[in-house]
Design an enzyme around this catalytic site. Structure first.
Site, PDB file in Angstrom:
ATOM      1  N   ALA A  57      39.496  93.362 -96.026  1.00 11.63           N
ATOM      2  CA  ALA A  57      39.282  93.126 -94.592  1.00 11.63           C
ATOM      3  C   ALA A  57      38.593  91.781 -94.428  1.00 11.63           C
ATOM      4  CB  ALA A  57      38.413  94.226 -93.992  1.00 11.63           C
ATOM      5  N   TYR A  58      38.660  91.256 -93.218  1.00 10.04           N
ATOM      6  CA  TYR A  58      37.864  90.077 -92.861  1.00 10.04           C
ATOM      7  C   TYR A  58      36.571  90.646 -92.283  1.00 10.04           C
ATOM      8  CZ  TYR A  58      36.597  85.723 -90.437  1.00 10.04           C
ATOM      9  OH  TYR A  58      35.938  84.601 -89.972  1.00 10.04           O
ATOM     10  N   TYR A 122      35.582  91.917 -84.297  1.00  6.09           N
ATOM     11  CA  TYR A 122      35.678  92.665 -85.559  1.00  6.09           C
ATOM     12  C   TYR A 122      36.009  94.136 -85.264  1.00  6.09           C
ATOM     13  CZ  TYR A 122      34.094  95.084 -89.807  1.00  6.09           C
ATOM     14  OH  TYR A 122      34.009  95.900 -90.910  1.00  6.09           O
ATOM     15  N   LYS A 126      39.503  96.004 -86.099  1.00  3.36           N
ATOM     16  CA  LYS A 126      39.476  97.151 -87.038  1.00  3.36           C
ATOM     17  C   LYS A 126      40.064  98.392 -86.347  1.00  3.36           C
ATOM     18  CE  LYS A 126      37.817  97.529 -90.672  1.00  3.36           C
ATOM     19  NZ  LYS A 126      38.418  97.398 -92.037  1.00  3.36           N
ATOM     20  N   TRP A 147      27.077 100.268 -92.786  1.00  5.99           N
ATOM     21  CA  TRP A 147      25.859  99.769 -93.423  1.00  5.99           C
ATOM     22  C   TRP A 147      25.971  99.854 -94.960  1.00  5.99           C
ATOM     23  CZ3 TRP A 147      20.768 101.158 -90.375  1.00  5.99           C
ATOM     24  CH2 TRP A 147      20.945 100.888 -89.024  1.00  5.99           C
TER      25      TRP A 147
HETATM   26  N1  LIG Z   1      30.095  95.998 -95.566  1.00  7.04           N
HETATM   27  C1  LIG Z   1      29.806  96.885 -94.621  1.00  7.04           C
HETATM   28  O1  LIG Z   1      28.631  97.131 -94.283  1.00  7.04           O
HETATM   29  C2  LIG Z   1      30.916  97.622 -93.926  1.00  7.04           C
HETATM   30  C3  LIG Z   1      30.596  98.441 -92.829  1.00  7.04           C
HETATM   31  C4  LIG Z   1      31.613  99.148 -92.209  1.00  7.04           C
HETATM   32  C5  LIG Z   1      32.915  99.047 -92.664  1.00  7.04           C
HETATM   33  N2  LIG Z   1      33.208  98.234 -93.713  1.00  7.04           N
HETATM   34  C6  LIG Z   1      34.610  98.161 -94.164  1.00  7.04           C
HETATM   35  O2  LIG Z   1      34.636  98.514 -95.548  1.00  7.04           O
HETATM   36  C7  LIG Z   1      35.692  97.798 -96.206  1.00  7.04           C
HETATM   37  C8  LIG Z   1      35.152  97.120 -97.452  1.00  7.04           C
HETATM   38  O3  LIG Z   1      34.109  96.223 -97.090  1.00  7.04           O
HETATM   39  P1  LIG Z   1      33.336  95.341 -98.166  1.00  7.04           P
HETATM   40  O4  LIG Z   1      31.905  95.374 -97.784  1.00  7.04           O
HETATM   41  O5  LIG Z   1      33.764  95.705 -99.546  1.00  7.04           O
HETATM   42  O6  LIG Z   1      33.934  93.902 -97.783  1.00  7.04           O
HETATM   43  P2  LIG Z   1      33.903  92.552 -98.610  1.00  7.04           P
HETATM   44  O7  LIG Z   1      32.868  92.603 -99.664  1.00  7.04           O
HETATM   45  O8  LIG Z   1      33.886  91.458 -97.600  1.00  7.04           O
HETATM   46  O9  LIG Z   1      35.340  92.573 -99.323  1.00  7.04           O
HETATM   47  C9  LIG Z   1      36.534  92.399 -98.595  1.00  7.04           C
HETATM   48  C10 LIG Z   1      37.630  92.049 -99.573  1.00  7.04           C
HETATM   49  O10 LIG Z   1      38.825  91.805 -98.822  1.00  7.04           O
HETATM   50  C11 LIG Z   1      39.452  90.643 -99.356  1.00  7.04           C
HETATM   51  N3  LIG Z   1      40.340  90.048 -98.368  1.00  7.04           N
HETATM   52  C12 LIG Z   1      40.003  89.379 -97.228  1.00  7.04           C
HETATM   53  N4  LIG Z   1      41.128  88.979 -96.590  1.00  7.04           N
HETATM   54  C13 LIG Z   1      42.182  89.398 -97.353  1.00  7.04           C
HETATM   55  C14 LIG Z   1      43.578  89.292 -97.223  1.00  7.04           C
HETATM   56  N5  LIG Z   1      44.168  88.650 -96.185  1.00  7.04           N
HETATM   57  N6  LIG Z   1      44.369  89.838 -98.180  1.00  7.04           N
HETATM   58  C15 LIG Z   1      43.804  90.463 -99.237  1.00  7.04           C
HETATM   59  N7  LIG Z   1      42.493  90.610 -99.417  1.00  7.04           N
HETATM   60  C16 LIG Z   1      41.687  90.077 -98.480  1.00  7.04           C
HETATM   61  C17 LIG Z   1      38.291  89.740 -99.711  1.00  7.04           C
HETATM   62  O11 LIG Z   1      38.701  88.717-100.570  1.00  7.04           O
HETATM   63  P3  LIG Z   1      37.905  87.290-100.538  1.00  7.04           P
HETATM   64  O12 LIG Z   1      36.474  87.624-100.822  1.00  7.04           O
HETATM   65  O13 LIG Z   1      38.560  86.491-101.591  1.00  7.04           O
HETATM   66  O14 LIG Z   1      38.102  86.768 -99.142  1.00  7.04           O
HETATM   67  C18 LIG Z   1      37.365  90.771-100.391  1.00  7.04           C
HETATM   68  O15 LIG Z   1      37.781  90.995-101.717  1.00  7.04           O
HETATM   69  C19 LIG Z   1      36.296  96.885 -95.150  1.00  7.04           C
HETATM   70  O16 LIG Z   1      37.411  97.512 -94.577  1.00  7.04           O
HETATM   71  C20 LIG Z   1      35.209  96.774 -94.093  1.00  7.04           C
HETATM   72  O17 LIG Z   1      35.743  96.498 -92.806  1.00  7.04           O
HETATM   73  C21 LIG Z   1      32.246  97.518 -94.350  1.00  7.04           C
END
Ligand SMILES: NC(=O)c1ccc[n+]([C@@H]2O[C@H](COP(=O)([O-])OP(=O)(O)OC[C@H]3O[C@@H](n4cnc5c(N)ncnc54)[C@H](OP(=O)(O)O)[C@@H]3O)[C@@H](O)[C@H]2O)c1
Length: 277
Positions: A57-58, A122, A126, A147
């Site tokens: 995700a972005y 965002y 989503k 979180w």
């Molecule tokens: N972190 C939070 O607190 C949180 C909260 C609620 C929901 N979420 C959801 O949980 C999920 C995982 O989050 P996370 O914290 O692991 O996020 P993250 O650390 O930002 O990782 C996102 C991954 O997606 C990759 N990505 C981005 N654009 C892409 C594209 N076009 N094609 C393929 N890969 C792409 C990124 O690669 P690059 O790094 O190379 O760009 C990275 O590997 C996401 O769906 C997010 O919306 C997260």
């Protein structure tokens, strides 16, 4: 042998890769391998898997307000391409979403059936991503998490610890509510869902048990620090940020807990994580 394909190598993608490898063969795709916003790339790279776990995700919440096109491409349309391909190759799909699909005005934890009303680009993209997944793949799971913290990327814990080493006082928002959730816990819950095998598809909330504020979360992070900074609670309005955040981000996790049990309470899980670092 179960074949699992994980898309994304961020915090959650890495935790899933670690945990799910005990279930079979795991293949992980980074953003160098696949662009989920490009249907040809998705069709080429998402092949022959029993399960696809899409963590890509972005995730730059404020960045989405500026890079709106990118947010739509990656968060709204990308999940639809992944879901379409999963249907074509008959893979089960697990897609990850967020509490930011809600506006946070409710006074109780949100249930899966509550209407979405995102405040930010965002959250909006989503939410559109959820709809694309549901319309393209009737057997998909969507897990809303929040979180997140864990190894493999900078998170709130890292920010607090960095600030705590530099500053004598740290101001932390005390009117936003949610449940800090370890990426490892989410990965283990995904493992439990796959192992269960017959949970009905659809949208589920996957928060840690218990709720807190960013301020109390910060207090817990500094609990074992020898010389912690002074923590000052402040309202959200004290910070001007491009994207609006929901104040009540609490997710009710009871529906999924009926199948796999409740996730651990946020506080002992956090203390475990801090000790394991
Ligand atoms: N972190 C939070 O607190 C949180 C909260 C609620 C929901 N979420 C959801 O949980 C999920 C995982 O989050 P996370 O914290 O692991 O996020 P993250 O650390 O930002 O990782 C996102 C991954 O997606 C990759 N990505 C981005 N654009 C892409 C594209 N076009 N094609 C393929 N890969 C792409 C990124 O690669 P690059 O790094 O190379 O760009 C990275 O590997 C996401 O769906 C997010 O919306 C997260």
């Amino acid at each position: 042998m179960t074949a699992i394909l994980i898309i994304g190598t961020g915090r959650l993608g890495q935790a899933c890769a670690d945990v799910l490898q005990s279930m079979g063969t795991v293949h992980v795709l980074s953003s160098a391998d696949i662009d989920i916003g490009n249907p040809e790339s998705v069709a080429q790279m998402v092949t022959a898997a029993d399960w696809v776990v899409n963590t890509a995700a972005y995730t730059d919440v404020d960045g989405c307000e500026v890079n709106v096109k990118k947010a739509h491409r990656v968060n709204a349309r990308g999940p639809g391409f992944v879901a379409q391909q999963c249907t074509a190759i008959q893979s089960r799909l697990i897609h990850i979403s967020t509490d930011y699909v809600f506006d946070g005005t409710g006074s109780t934890p949100y249930r899966e059936t509550d209407p979405v009303a995102p405040l930010s680009i965002y959250g909006h993209t989503k939410s559109l991503g959820e709809q694309s997944v549901l319309s393209q793949c009737s057997t998909a799971y969507i897990f809303r998490v929040q979180w997140l913290y864990g190894a493999g990327g900078s998170d709130f814990i890292d920010t607090m610890q960095r600030m705590g080493e530099r500053e004598s006082e740290v101001r932390v928002v005390a009117d936003q509510w949610g449940a800090p959730t370890w990426t490892r816990t989410v990965a283990q819950s995904i493992q439990a869902v796959i192992a269960h095998g017959s949970i009905p598809p659809g949208v589920y909330h996957m928060p840690s048990t218990g709720y807190t504020t960013w301020y109390d979360y910060a207090c817990a992070i500094f609990q074992k620090m020898p010389r912690p900074p002074v923590l000052t609670p402040v309202p959200t309005t004290a910070y001007s940020r491009p994207a609006k955040r929901p104040l009540n981000g609490r997710l009710n996790g009871e529906t999924l807990a009926r199948y796999i049990g409740p996730l651990p309470h946020w506080k002992p899980a956090l203390l475990n994580y801090l000790e394991s670092r």
